[in-house]
Design a protein around this motif. Structure first.
Motif, short mmCIF file in Angstrom:
data_model
loop_
_atom_site.label_atom_id
_atom_site.label_comp_id
_atom_site.label_asym_id
_atom_site.label_seq_id
_atom_site.Cartn_x
_atom_site.Cartn_y
_atom_site.Cartn_z
N SER A 96 0.83 -1.21 0.00
CA SER A 96 0.00 0.00 0.00
C SER A 96 0.86 1.26 0.00
O SER A 96 0.37 2.34 0.33
CB SER A 96 -0.91 0.00 1.24
OG SER A 96 -1.70 -1.15 1.32
N ALA A 115 -2.76 5.01 -6.73
CA ALA A 115 -4.11 4.43 -6.71
C ALA A 115 -4.10 2.92 -6.86
O ALA A 115 -5.12 2.26 -6.61
CB ALA A 115 -4.95 5.06 -7.81
N GLU A 116 -2.95 2.35 -7.28
CA GLU A 116 -2.88 0.90 -7.44
C GLU A 116 -2.45 0.19 -6.16
O GLU A 116 -2.34 -1.03 -6.13
CB GLU A 116 -1.89 0.55 -8.56
CG GLU A 116 -2.34 1.06 -9.93
CD GLU A 116 -1.35 0.68 -11.01
OE1 GLU A 116 -0.31 0.07 -10.66
OE2 GLU A 116 -1.61 0.98 -12.19
N LEU A 121 -2.62 -1.44 -2.44
CA LEU A 121 -3.61 -2.38 -1.92
C LEU A 121 -4.70 -1.67 -1.13
O LEU A 121 -5.90 -1.93 -1.33
CB LEU A 121 -2.91 -3.43 -1.06
CG LEU A 121 -3.80 -4.52 -0.45
CD1 LEU A 121 -4.51 -5.30 -1.54
CD2 LEU A 121 -2.96 -5.46 0.42
N SER A 169 -5.63 1.46 -1.27
CA SER A 169 -6.42 2.33 -2.14
C SER A 169 -7.41 1.52 -2.98
O SER A 169 -8.56 1.92 -3.16
CB SER A 169 -5.50 3.14 -3.05
OG SER A 169 -4.67 4.00 -2.29
N CYS A 170 -6.96 0.39 -3.46
CA CYS A 170 -7.85 -0.43 -4.28
C CYS A 170 -9.05 -0.93 -3.48
O CYS A 170 -10.11 -1.18 -4.04
CB CYS A 170 -7.07 -1.62 -4.86
SG CYS A 170 -5.85 -1.17 -6.12
#
Length: 494
Positions: A76, A82-83, A85, A87-88
């Motif tokens: 993270s 944005a990719e 962990l 954020s997803c």
């Protein structure tokens, strides 16, 4: 750029790890947890061994949880944007993800992430594995030999020293601390507790970087302060920052009053043979929190300071608060008076304002040398002004202390120096300021005497107490004497 193993390898590894955890849980469910209510049947040596084994198991679980949290934090990382962990999955940061995933507090999630960052292996730009910040602590922690509290003490103290002292010096300190915590030091000493490791870590930091560890005296003096806030609902907030020595002195005074060991300094007891058991039965009646007991200890400290001969005078006399109340309000159970209190208005000083207080307070404080009571009739005429004749003299106080020994309420361990002298029969009702009418009460029991159900009376110059109905249904009056007097009478033949 991070390298990632093939998905089939990850799936195989994840399945293996989950299966191992599930198997360990199943063993606990089958062989341990069903019998956890039978611990009372274990001999002492087996209980100690089980306690040690359970702690080792918990440490291994802590290591797995910490390393897993570290990997969540790595995936993270802010460089993933944005990719990442977290954020997803719609979380602001990895701490929030751990909170939701594990149902733990934010503090616990942040601690795992912080510790994980210190002991988990790192990865270089080319994907190569780099050693962790604290390799010795990592090995001991993963093996269940180092507890999480000791790990926090080691990493939290040494992590800021690497840039100033060098990795080699920090590694040497880490090795010594891990050896002390795990009992593997050359001197053969047993494992040290976490608090001791924390102290040793501070000493290592002081040795390696004295300028960075010792507090800046000028900065400390600039930041010290104590502030009284604005009164609300009968309470005034207290905030500030004390220097280390002042805080230590205050804590020592708190401990001196609220520690159960003050019972050894002459608390009162009953004269009947059942006195010890009766006294012990009430020792646990105090439902105050530690914060409440420290508040009451501070009140007692202020009372002692006001009575002290060394206290600075105001207008030629000892610092004294003035309580104003009408005669009619004084007699009412729900009456009120006004306390001439200092109210902090700004950084320049305090303004004197009148604060409403219950009549029960006005009735009780008349016995204290630091508070003076002023009673007015319906027309505003002064009909009573508390003065020296209302306050027990120093000679009377010494005599009452010799007789009572401490607070006369059974189970109360507050020693005599912290107590106030209470008029058993109120002065306004004809009670004299005499040793035959004065008893020792701590600040708390003095303020709650009218509402707690406890009663105090004098009989032939000897104080007697009667417990509330919920403590003793028959409510007998029991005389009170210091332990020393009891021993003296019992030792005397005949």
């Amino acid at each position: 750029m991070f390298t990632t193993a093939p998905r089939d390898t990850e799936a195989s590894l994840g399945t293996t790890l989950r299966a191992g955890v599930a198997e360990a849980s199943a063993l606990l469910d089958a062989h341990v947890l069903p019998k956890r209510n039978q611990l009372t049947l274990l001999p002492d040596d087996e209980l100690l061994e089980l306690t040690r084994a359970a702690e080792e198991l918990g440490r291994r679980a802590d290591a797995l949880r910490t390393l897993a949290a570290a990997e969540v934090g790595r995936r993270s990382g802010p460089e993933r944007g944005a990719e990442g962990l977290s954020s997803c999955l719609g979380c602001r940061n990895p701490a929030e993800l751990l909170e939701r995933l594990c149902s733990v507090s934010g503090a616990t999630a942040r601690t795992r992430l912080r510790l994980g960052a210190h002991i988990a292996p790192r990865f270089g730009l080319a994907g190569e594995t780099l050693p962790s910040d604290f390799p010795a602590a990592r090995v001991a922690f993963s093996a269940g030999e180092l507890g999480i509290d000791s790990l926090v003490a080691i990493t939290g103290t040494l992590s800021s020293l690497t840039e100033r002292c060098g990795a080699e010096a920090v590694a040497a300190a880490e090795g010594e601390l891990v050896a002390a915590a795990t009992g593997t030091a050359p001197d053969g000493a047993p494992p040290a507790a976490a608090d001791e490791i924390r102290m040793q870590a501070k000493l290592w930091a002081l040795y390696l970087d004295p300028d960075g560890v010792l507090p800046d005296p000028d900065r400390t003096m600039r930041r010290r302060g104590l502030t009284l806030g604005r009164e609300r609902d009968g309470l005034t907030p207290l905030s500030g920052a004390l220097t280390i020595d002042v805080a230590a002195q205050l804590q020592r005074l708190f401990d001196a009053q609220i520690s159960p060991r003050v019972a050894d300094r002459g608390r009162p007891a009953f004269t009947e043979d059942t006195a010890g058991a009766h006294d012990a039965a009430h020792a646990g009646d105090d439902s105050r929190t530690r914060a409440q007991r420290q508040h009451d200890a501070l009140a007692a400290i202020l009372g002692v300071a006001a009575r002290a001969a060394e206290s600075p005078s105001i207008g030629g006399s000892a610092p004294t608060l003035l309580v104003t109340i009408s005669a009619s309000e004084l007699e009412r159970r729900d009456g009120f008076g006004l306390l001439d209190a200092a109210h902090l208005s700004d950084d320049m000083g305090a303004d004197a304002v009148a604060q409403p207080i219950p009549a029960t307070f006005a009735r009780q404080v008349a016995c204290s040398g630091g508070i003076q009571r002023l009673v007015l009739d319906a027309n505003g005429r002064i009909i009573e002004l508390g003065g020296p004749q209302r306050v027990f003299t120093a000679h009377q106080r010494r005599a009452i202390i010799a007789r009572d020994g401490g607070c006369v309420i059974p189970g109360c361990h507050v020693p005599s120096a912290w107590c106030e002298v209470h008029h058993a029969t109120d002065h306004a009702r004809g009670g004299p300021t005499h040793t035959d009418n004065g008893v020792l009460l701590c600040w708390f029991h003095h303020r709650t005497l009218e509402t707690s159900g406890w009663e105090v009376r004098m009989r032939d110059g000897v104080p007697e107490t009667r417990a509330p109905a919920w403590v003793e249904a028959h409510r007998p009056w029991r005389p009170v004497h210091p332990h020393g007097h009891r021993r003296g009478r019992r030792a005397r033949p005949g």
